[in-house]
Write a protein that holds these residues in place. Structure first.
Motif, mmCIF file in Angstrom:
data_model
loop_
_atom_site.group_PDB
_atom_site.id
_atom_site.type_symbol
_atom_site.label_atom_id
_atom_site.label_comp_id
_atom_site.label_asym_id
_atom_site.label_seq_id
_atom_site.Cartn_x
_atom_site.Cartn_y
_atom_site.Cartn_z
ATOM 1 N N VAL A 218 0.907 -1.243 -0.040
ATOM 2 C CA VAL A 218 -0.217 -0.008 0.011
ATOM 3 C C VAL A 218 0.953 1.277 -0.043
ATOM 4 C CG1 VAL A 218 -1.799 1.160 1.330
ATOM 5 C CG2 VAL A 218 -1.809 -1.097 1.199
ATOM 6 N N PRO A 219 0.670 2.043 -0.925
ATOM 7 C CA PRO A 219 1.437 3.793 -0.829
ATOM 8 C C PRO A 219 0.174 4.238 -0.302
ATOM 9 C CG PRO A 219 0.260 3.120 -3.102
ATOM 10 C CD PRO A 219 0.136 1.793 -2.444
ATOM 11 N N SER A 220 0.819 5.492 0.278
ATOM 12 C CA SER A 220 -0.269 6.548 0.801
ATOM 13 C C SER A 220 0.299 7.723 0.516
ATOM 14 C CB SER A 220 -0.166 6.341 2.167
ATOM 15 O OG SER A 220 -1.172 7.194 3.128
ATOM 16 N N ILE A 254 4.140 8.920 0.258
ATOM 17 C CA ILE A 254 4.363 9.850 -0.719
ATOM 18 C C ILE A 254 3.967 11.051 -0.275
ATOM 19 C CG2 ILE A 254 4.382 10.414 -3.404
ATOM 20 C CD1 ILE A 254 3.414 7.316 -3.497
ATOM 21 N N VAL A 255 4.867 12.206 0.085
ATOM 22 C CA VAL A 255 4.517 13.439 0.593
ATOM 23 C C VAL A 255 5.124 14.363 -0.336
ATOM 24 C CG1 VAL A 255 5.095 14.606 2.633
ATOM 25 C CG2 VAL A 255 5.426 12.312 2.766
ATOM 26 N N HIS A 256 4.072 15.349 -0.517
ATOM 27 C CA HIS A 256 4.118 16.447 -1.446
ATOM 28 C C HIS A 256 5.412 17.425 -0.753
ATOM 29 C CE1 HIS A 256 3.487 20.279 -3.353
ATOM 30 N NE2 HIS A 256 2.592 19.668 -4.233
ATOM 31 N N GLU A 257 6.186 17.794 -1.569
ATOM 32 C CA GLU A 257 7.482 18.735 -1.225
ATOM 33 C C GLU A 257 7.082 19.735 -0.283
ATOM 34 O OE1 GLU A 257 9.900 19.618 -4.601
ATOM 35 O OE2 GLU A 257 8.493 21.328 -5.054
ATOM 36 N N LYS A 258 5.934 20.449 -0.571
ATOM 37 C CA LYS A 258 5.660 21.561 0.203
ATOM 38 C C LYS A 258 5.281 21.348 1.817
ATOM 39 C CE LYS A 258 3.612 24.312 -3.536
ATOM 40 N NZ LYS A 258 2.263 25.094 -3.863
ATOM 41 N N VAL A 259 5.023 20.091 1.973
ATOM 42 C CA VAL A 259 4.765 19.721 3.490
ATOM 43 C C VAL A 259 5.633 18.717 3.747
ATOM 44 C CG1 VAL A 259 2.334 20.612 3.415
ATOM 45 C CG2 VAL A 259 2.886 18.055 2.709
ATOM 46 N N TYR A 260 6.752 18.472 3.194
ATOM 47 C CA TYR A 260 7.623 17.104 3.284
ATOM 48 C C TYR A 260 8.278 17.349 4.721
ATOM 49 C CZ TYR A 260 10.926 13.278 2.657
ATOM 50 O OH TYR A 260 11.851 12.264 2.769
ATOM 51 N N LYS A 350 7.345 16.289 -5.958
ATOM 52 C CA LYS A 350 7.397 17.576 -6.276
ATOM 53 C C LYS A 350 6.021 18.446 -6.654
ATOM 54 C CE LYS A 350 8.302 16.931 -11.334
ATOM 55 N NZ LYS A 350 9.332 16.949 -12.314
ATOM 56 N N ASP A 351 5.061 17.480 -7.028
ATOM 57 C CA ASP A 351 3.764 18.110 -7.196
ATOM 58 C C ASP A 351 2.737 16.892 -7.195
ATOM 59 O OD1 ASP A 351 3.637 16.844 -9.744
ATOM 60 O OD2 ASP A 351 4.250 18.780 -10.781
ATOM 61 N N PHE A 352 1.396 17.031 -6.941
ATOM 62 C CA PHE A 352 0.358 16.018 -6.931
ATOM 63 C C PHE A 352 0.634 14.914 -8.118
ATOM 64 C CE2 PHE A 352 -3.630 13.689 -6.889
ATOM 65 C CZ PHE A 352 -3.519 13.278 -5.639
ATOM 66 N N ASP A 353 0.786 15.341 -9.227
ATOM 67 C CA ASP A 353 0.741 14.616 -10.444
ATOM 68 C C ASP A 353 2.228 13.642 -10.373
ATOM 69 O OD1 ASP A 353 -1.462 15.723 -11.789
ATOM 70 O OD2 ASP A 353 -0.371 17.061 -12.929
ATOM 71 N N HIS A 354 3.098 14.284 -9.720
ATOM 72 C CA HIS A 354 4.323 13.499 -9.601
ATOM 73 C C HIS A 354 4.057 12.535 -8.486
ATOM 74 C CE1 HIS A 354 8.757 13.147 -7.912
ATOM 75 N NE2 HIS A 354 8.470 12.234 -8.988
ATOM 76 N N ALA A 355 3.375 12.608 -7.503
ATOM 77 C CA ALA A 355 2.932 11.651 -6.514
ATOM 78 C C ALA A 355 2.140 10.455 -7.090
ATOM 79 C CB ALA A 355 2.074 12.533 -5.214
ATOM 80 N N VAL A 356 1.184 10.842 -7.914
ATOM 81 C CA VAL A 356 0.369 10.078 -8.747
ATOM 82 C C VAL A 356 1.099 8.990 -9.338
ATOM 83 C CG1 VAL A 356 -1.479 9.587 -10.345
ATOM 84 C CG2 VAL A 356 -1.768 11.461 -8.758
ATOM 85 N N ASN A 357 2.152 9.464 -10.161
ATOM 86 C CA ASN A 357 3.055 8.503 -10.888
ATOM 87 C C ASN A 357 3.830 7.656 -10.074
ATOM 88 O OD1 ASN A 357 2.252 9.517 -13.365
ATOM 89 N ND2 ASN A 357 3.594 11.300 -13.365
ATOM 90 N N ILE A 358 4.440 8.263 -8.725
ATOM 91 C CA ILE A 358 4.990 7.244 -7.968
ATOM 92 C C ILE A 358 4.377 6.231 -7.498
ATOM 93 C CG2 ILE A 358 6.310 7.399 -5.664
ATOM 94 C CD1 ILE A 358 7.182 10.025 -6.116
ATOM 95 N N ALA A 359 2.974 6.637 -7.275
ATOM 96 C CA ALA A 359 2.192 5.338 -6.712
ATOM 97 C C ALA A 359 1.710 4.320 -7.932
ATOM 98 C CB ALA A 359 0.822 6.190 -6.198
ATOM 99 N N LYS A 360 1.625 4.856 -9.005
ATOM 100 C CA LYS A 360 1.545 3.980 -9.960
ATOM 101 C C LYS A 360 2.764 3.322 -10.280
ATOM 102 C CE LYS A 360 -1.456 6.834 -13.142
ATOM 103 N NZ LYS A 360 -1.375 7.642 -14.543
ATOM 104 N N ASP A 361 3.782 3.702 -10.228
ATOM 105 C CA ASP A 361 5.032 2.978 -10.462
ATOM 106 C C ASP A 361 5.466 1.720 -9.143
ATOM 107 O OD1 ASP A 361 5.699 4.262 -12.726
ATOM 108 O OD2 ASP A 361 7.018 5.596 -11.795
#
Length: 630
Positions: A218-220, A254-260, A350-361
């Motif tokens: 599970v990714p979060s 997977i944490v957005h860099e603004k709140v990492y 780096k942004d939400f789209d990047h987070a989604v791509n990491i989760a997909k991978d």
């Protein structure tokens, strides 16, 4: 005659079938008493304590207090789900569809259960099976066999107490072997398999209908709108529960860099510890061998034990969960995989789209179909995950390991077996529940015929792609209504502009003329006219009213014209003065009445009312043409 002796497993299955035949005749009240009896026998405090201690002692996985909580919570939740659910006799009667549904048992179920949950998982399967009047035989892992046998022993005490056949619930005799489990799989009516993918694949290969589950990993995602205090506490609670024995516990965040940085600080406050690069390598060397196989000594152990085993020191020895930062995904980067331990992998997006791509991978590498969680207040982000990730569940702002298997504050069924759909090579995408332990017979009666026309089904498609089987009547009316002032015909020589509204009006007047001259649908009307609006109006107008139009070829010669008029049985012939004079002899010898015509204004009417003779159908005759060959 020699009677072949039954094998031990064949005898177990035979006993189960005998018991199921008795329970098959139980009423709903008896069935509901069955499940209450077996549930209470296992989760009553004294027995729950004994079983939980036994589970940890025998398997070395998890901790006693969390197992007690899990056993009770999962069972109470399942009983809530099953309360007042009908599984005997008629369970649904739909007058509108004429279908009556009757609940039927599957028969004998083989249940493969894992060592990670040797109490809660078998009890969940037993309750679902009994609710549907099935017999069930548990096939535990070798590590969980003793505690599973004790669970069955307690259940059988409860069954005997209420006068039910005890062999409705059995466990494979110890010692447990793959051969016995395989034999069981071949003999039962349904297999419900939870645990390692090796066990599930063997069950699938048996040829017996099998309900399996997929791999967890599970990714979060924590986006910039998340409540970080809430998210960090729930992740800690979920990740540490029963030492992460659940396939639903978070494996990566997977944490957005603004709140990492803020999120890492919150996780440290919740009792986590973050490893540096050297410590990460030490941990990796302990958790996996060179072939990427996880070390069983770290599965479902406390973080401090794993830290000590890995040679870590300081804060890590007091940590509730260990965190490692990662950038990469794949078998060469095992922290991106399922860990079944309180070790949490952290990615920065780096942004939400990047987070989604990491989760997909992550999911495409391992864990497709299972689930993903998100901590967010952004509904668009939440919906985007549901649209794009290959998972059957998106868990929103919840502690994942509690939520995925059903919780008292969400609507998922309480279960310890998560179907992962075709993404996870499963036949279901649901939390396995009582419906999967049930056959349904449908009594089907006739109802009022409800057969749609082609137009009912295809009209929107036809209209979109201009494929409609429209009549000339429908088309003229449609364009006159939708675009009344749009030009239908332009005659540049005469500076004439005819709109659809005008065309419709002139056609209506032509209908009046037809009615006054006793012209009905399917009657033939000929014309001898040059090209222009007058001939166009007559041609379109006749078809609009269902009248068959017969063009008379003025270049064909007198003999052919006369033949056409006589053979077609035209009632009226519309002609210009020129052609009336030129073909006077032919026209006077015919039975048709000749009308001098140069346009709608040349016709005389006794009344000025619009007439629509008969609605034209797609199969109505429109034009009768005589060729030179005719």
């Amino acid at each position: 005659m020699t009677i072949q002796q039954k094998t031990l497993i064949e005898q177990v299955v035979s006993d189960a079938r005998d018991a199921q035949e008795i329970v098959n005749h139980y009423s709903q009240e008896q069935v509901d008493e069955l499940i209450l009896a077996v549930a209470w026998e296992v989760i009553q405090p004294e027995n729950n304590q004994e079983l939980s201690e036994m589970a940890v002692s025998q398997t070395g996985l998890g901790n006693v207090e969390d197992k007690k909580r899990k056993n009770r919570r999962k069972t109470i939740g399942l009983l809530r789900d099953l309360k007042d659910v009908k599984t005997v006799g008629i369970i649904d009667e739909n007058v509108q569809t004429g279908i009556i549904e009757i609940a039927r048992p599957v028969g004998v179920i083989g249940a493969i259960v894992p060592s990670t949950n040797p109490i809660a998982t078998p009890l969940n399967k037993v309750i679902n099976a009994l609710k549907c009047r099935n017999a069930i035989i548990l096939a535990p892992s070798p590590k969980g066999a003793k505690v599973c046998s004790r669970v069955v022993e307690l259940i059988q005490i409860a069954l005997v107490r209420i006068g039910a056949p005890k062999n409705i619930v059995q466990s494979l005799p110890e010692p447990i072997s793959k051969e016995d489990t395989n034999e069981l799989s071949n003999l039962v009516d349904l297999i419900v398999a939870t645990g390692s993918q090796n066990n599930i694949q063997r069950a699938l290969q048996s040829g017996t209908p099998t309900l399996g589950v997929g791999v967890g990993n599970v990714p979060s995602i924590i986006d910039e709108s998340a409540n970080l205090n809430d998210a960090s506490h729930k992740i800690m609670t979920s990740k540490t529960f029963d030492n992460a024995t659940s396939c639903s516990s978070e494996n990566s965040i997977i944490v957005h860099e603004k709140v990492y940085d803020s999120m890492i600080s919150r996780l440290l406050e919740e009792g986590g510890s973050l490893l540096n690069g050297d410590e990460k390598l030490k941990l990796q060397g302990t958790m996996w061998n060179d072939r990427g196989v996880i070390n069983r000594d770290v599965i479902a152990k406390r973080a401090a034990e794993i830290a000590k085993l890995s040679g870590l020191s300081g804060k890590h020895l007091d940590s509730k969960f260990l965190m490692v930062e990662e950038q990469y995904i794949g078998s060469s980067y095992p922290f991106s995989m399922e860990k079944l331990s309180p070790v949490l992998t952290v990615y920065k997006a780096k942004d939400f789209d990047h987070a989604v791509n990491i989760a997909k991978d992550i999911l495409n590498n391992q864990g497709k179909g299972h689930s993903c969680s998100i901590h967010s207040q952004n509904e668009d982000n939440i919906f985007k995950l549901g649209q794009e990730l290959p998972v059957c569940r998106i868990i929103v702002n919840q502690a994942h390991c509690f939520a995925t298997g059903g919780n008292f504050d969400n609507g998922l069924p309480f279960s310890l077996s998560m179907g992962c759909g075709t993404w996870g090579n499963n036949v279901t995408d649901e939390n396995l529940n009582y419906k999967h332990y049930l056959n349904t017979t449908k009594i089907v009666k006739t109802i009022k015929n409800n057969e749609p026309s082609e137009k009912d089904i295809f009209s929107s498609y036809w209209k979109k792609y201009s494929l409609e089987y429209s009549t000339i009547t429908e088309l003229v009316d449609q364009f006159a209504n939708e675009t009344p002032n749009k030009n239908y015909l332009i005659d540049a020589d005469l500076d004439l502009y005819v709109t659809y509204s005008q065309l419709q009006k002139d056609i209506s007047n032509l209908g009046t003329y037809f009615e006054e001259n006793n012209i009905k649908a399917n009657d033939k009307v000929g014309f001898m006219l040059d090209n222009g609006y007058a001939s166009t109006l007559l041609f379109i107008g006749a078809m609009y009213h269902g009248v068959v139009i017969v063009p008379l070829n003025v270049l064909a010669g007198s003999k052919q014209i006369k033949y056409t008029i006589d053979h077609s049985e035209c009632k009226l012939i519309f002609s210009s003065d020129f052609y009336i004079s030129k073909f006077k002899t032919i026209l006077e010898s015919s039975n048709a009445r000749v009308v001098q015509y140069s346009g709608i204004e040349s016709l005389t009417f006794a009344k000025q009312t619009s007439v629509h003779l008969t609605p034209t159908q797609p199969n109505s005759p429109a034009v009768l043409i005589y060729t030179s060959g005719t």
